[in-house]
Scaffold this active site. Structure first.
Site, PDB file in Angstrom:
ATOM      1  N   ASP A   1      -4.248   1.544  11.250  1.00 13.64           N
ATOM      2  CA  ASP A   1      -5.657   1.262  11.539  1.00 13.64           C
ATOM      3  C   ASP A   1      -5.741   0.750  12.983  1.00 13.64           C
ATOM      4  OD1 ASP A   1      -8.410   0.811  10.884  1.00 13.64           O
ATOM      5  OD2 ASP A   1      -7.975  -1.234  10.296  1.00 13.64           O
TER       6      ASP A   1
ATOM      7  N   ARG B   1      -5.857   0.602  -6.486  1.00 16.81           N
ATOM      8  CA  ARG B   1      -4.570   1.186  -6.085  1.00 16.81           C
ATOM      9  C   ARG B   1      -4.170   2.331  -7.004  1.00 16.81           C
ATOM     10  NH1 ARG B   1      -2.153  -2.153  -2.243  1.00 16.81           N
ATOM     11  NH2 ARG B   1      -2.441  -4.390  -2.530  1.00 16.81           N
TER      12      ARG B   1
ATOM     13  N   GLY C   1       0.767  -1.243   0.000  1.00 15.45           N
ATOM     14  CA  GLY C   1       0.000   0.000   0.000  1.00 15.45           C
ATOM     15  C   GLY C   1       0.793   1.285   0.000  1.00 15.45           C
TER      16      GLY C   1
ATOM     17  N   ASP D   1       1.041   3.092   4.614  1.00 10.64           N
ATOM     18  CA  ASP D   1      -0.115   3.738   3.994  1.00 10.64           C
ATOM     19  C   ASP D   1      -1.140   4.169   5.038  1.00 10.64           C
ATOM     20  OD1 ASP D   1      -0.808   1.125   4.659  1.00 10.64           O
ATOM     21  OD2 ASP D   1      -1.725   0.648   2.721  1.00 10.64           O
TER      22      ASP D   1
ATOM     23  N   LYS E   1      -6.215   6.101  11.179  1.00 11.01           N
ATOM     24  CA  LYS E   1      -7.638   5.900  11.498  1.00 11.01           C
ATOM     25  C   LYS E   1      -7.733   5.602  12.994  1.00 11.01           C
ATOM     26  CE  LYS E   1      -9.825   3.215   8.354  1.00 11.01           C
ATOM     27  NZ  LYS E   1     -10.358   1.908   7.889  1.00 11.01           N
TER      28      LYS E   1
HETATM   29  P1  5GP Z   1      -3.494  -2.281  11.068  1.00 12.61           P
HETATM   30  O1  5GP Z   1      -4.897  -2.679  11.409  1.00 12.61           O
HETATM   31  O2  5GP Z   1      -2.540  -3.383  11.395  1.00 12.61           O
HETATM   32  O3  5GP Z   1      -3.107  -0.959  11.667  1.00 12.61           O
HETATM   33  O4  5GP Z   1      -3.466  -2.049   9.506  1.00 12.61           O
HETATM   34  C1  5GP Z   1      -2.930  -3.009   8.674  1.00 12.61           C
HETATM   35  C2  5GP Z   1      -3.199  -2.796   7.244  1.00 12.61           C
HETATM   36  O5  5GP Z   1      -4.586  -2.932   6.986  1.00 12.61           O
HETATM   37  C3  5GP Z   1      -2.851  -1.449   6.637  1.00 12.61           C
HETATM   38  O6  5GP Z   1      -1.487  -1.280   6.367  1.00 12.61           O
HETATM   39  C4  5GP Z   1      -3.640  -1.552   5.356  1.00 12.61           C
HETATM   40  O7  5GP Z   1      -2.930  -2.333   4.418  1.00 12.61           O
HETATM   41  C5  5GP Z   1      -4.890  -2.275   5.808  1.00 12.61           C
HETATM   42  N1  5GP Z   1      -5.975  -1.311   6.047  1.00 12.61           N
HETATM   43  C6  5GP Z   1      -6.461  -0.854   7.212  1.00 12.61           C
HETATM   44  N2  5GP Z   1      -7.447   0.043   7.025  1.00 12.61           N
HETATM   45  C7  5GP Z   1      -7.559   0.163   5.683  1.00 12.61           C
HETATM   46  C8  5GP Z   1      -8.398   0.960   4.824  1.00 12.61           C
HETATM   47  O8  5GP Z   1      -9.250   1.764   5.236  1.00 12.61           O
HETATM   48  N3  5GP Z   1      -8.216   0.786   3.487  1.00 12.61           N
HETATM   49  C9  5GP Z   1      -7.294  -0.055   2.953  1.00 12.61           C
HETATM   50  N4  5GP Z   1      -7.207  -0.134   1.632  1.00 12.61           N
HETATM   51  N5  5GP Z   1      -6.484  -0.813   3.721  1.00 12.61           N
HETATM   52  C10 5GP Z   1      -6.627  -0.693   5.063  1.00 12.61           C
HETATM   53 MG    MG Z   2      -0.354  -1.688   4.735  1.00 16.66          MG
END
Ligand code: 5GP
Ligand code: MG
Length: 177
Positions: A103, A165, A44, A100, A131
């Site tokens: 979350d 993307r 991403g 990117d 987020k």
């Molecule tokens: P984490 O939950 O571990 O912080 O996020 C892991 C990954 O989940 C991010 O790097 C991304 O690849 C994916 N991700 C989380 N939220 C989103 C979103 O709103 N859109 C997209 N496309 N990917 C997301």
């Molecule tokens: Mg990612």
């Protein structure tokens, strides 16, 4: 899930350009003369990283890491592992992780632990988006582009099931959360 989800622009390409420029200025001020290693988190971050580093006019190195993701599942299993390793040595380097989106924070927390054990001289995080409403583990984002609402975003490198993307703007998917 509909086959053609409705997309609404959240941040335009012009707003992204301004944000990337601001991040590049901050990073330049902190890393000029340090020869940092910038580690992009695949897939991403590739577009963000490409735009960011072309605005950094000092010596740096680039590498990539890929960690297991949870694909279309909305819930992380919480178990993250490296599926494509770094080629570069990290020990003693000034390392900046380029991602990117933060979350739940689980990926970032994992990477900070994983890379931290390799004894870098410094270790910081630059994220295009954050987020915070979804956070499960606290993480510090040293350089942040945008805070986003609790919606699923795509475009500018971010995908939904490998699609979107290539969109130049950051959009959110209607009906998604
Ligand atoms: P984490 O939950 O571990 O912080 O996020 C892991 C990954 O989940 C991010 O790097 C991304 O690849 C994916 N991700 C989380 N939220 C989103 C979103 O709103 N859109 C997209 N496309 N990917 C997301
Ligand atoms: Mg990612």
């Amino acid at each position: 899930m509909s086959s053609q989800p409705k997309l609404t622009i959240l941040f335009t390409r012009q707003e992204i350009d301004v944000a990337v420029g601001k991040l590049a200025s901050e990073i330049s001020a902190d890393y000029h003369g340090k020869h940092p290693l910038l580690i992009g988190v695949l897939k991403g971050s590739f577009m963000f990283m490409a735009d960011l580093i072309r605005r950094l006019d000092f010596p740096l190195e680039v590498d990539f890491i890929r960690v297991s993701s949870y694909g279309r599942a909305r819930q992380s299993s919480g178990k993250i592992k490296v599926v494509q390793a770094l080629r570069s040595g990290v020990r003693g380097r000034d390392v900046l992780v380029i991602d990117d989106i933060v979350d739940t924070g689980l990926t970032t927390a994992f990477l900070l632990d994983y890379l931290g054990k390799k004894r870098p001289a410094s270790l910081k995080v630059c994220a295009l988006t954050d987020k915070p409403s979804r956070r499960r583990v606290p993480v510090t984002i040293d350089y942040l582009g945008f805070t986003v609402p609790d919606k699923f975003i795509v475009g500018y490198g971010l995908d939904w099931d490998e699609k979107f993307r290539n969109l130049p703007d950051i959009c959110f998917m209607e009906g998604e959360d």
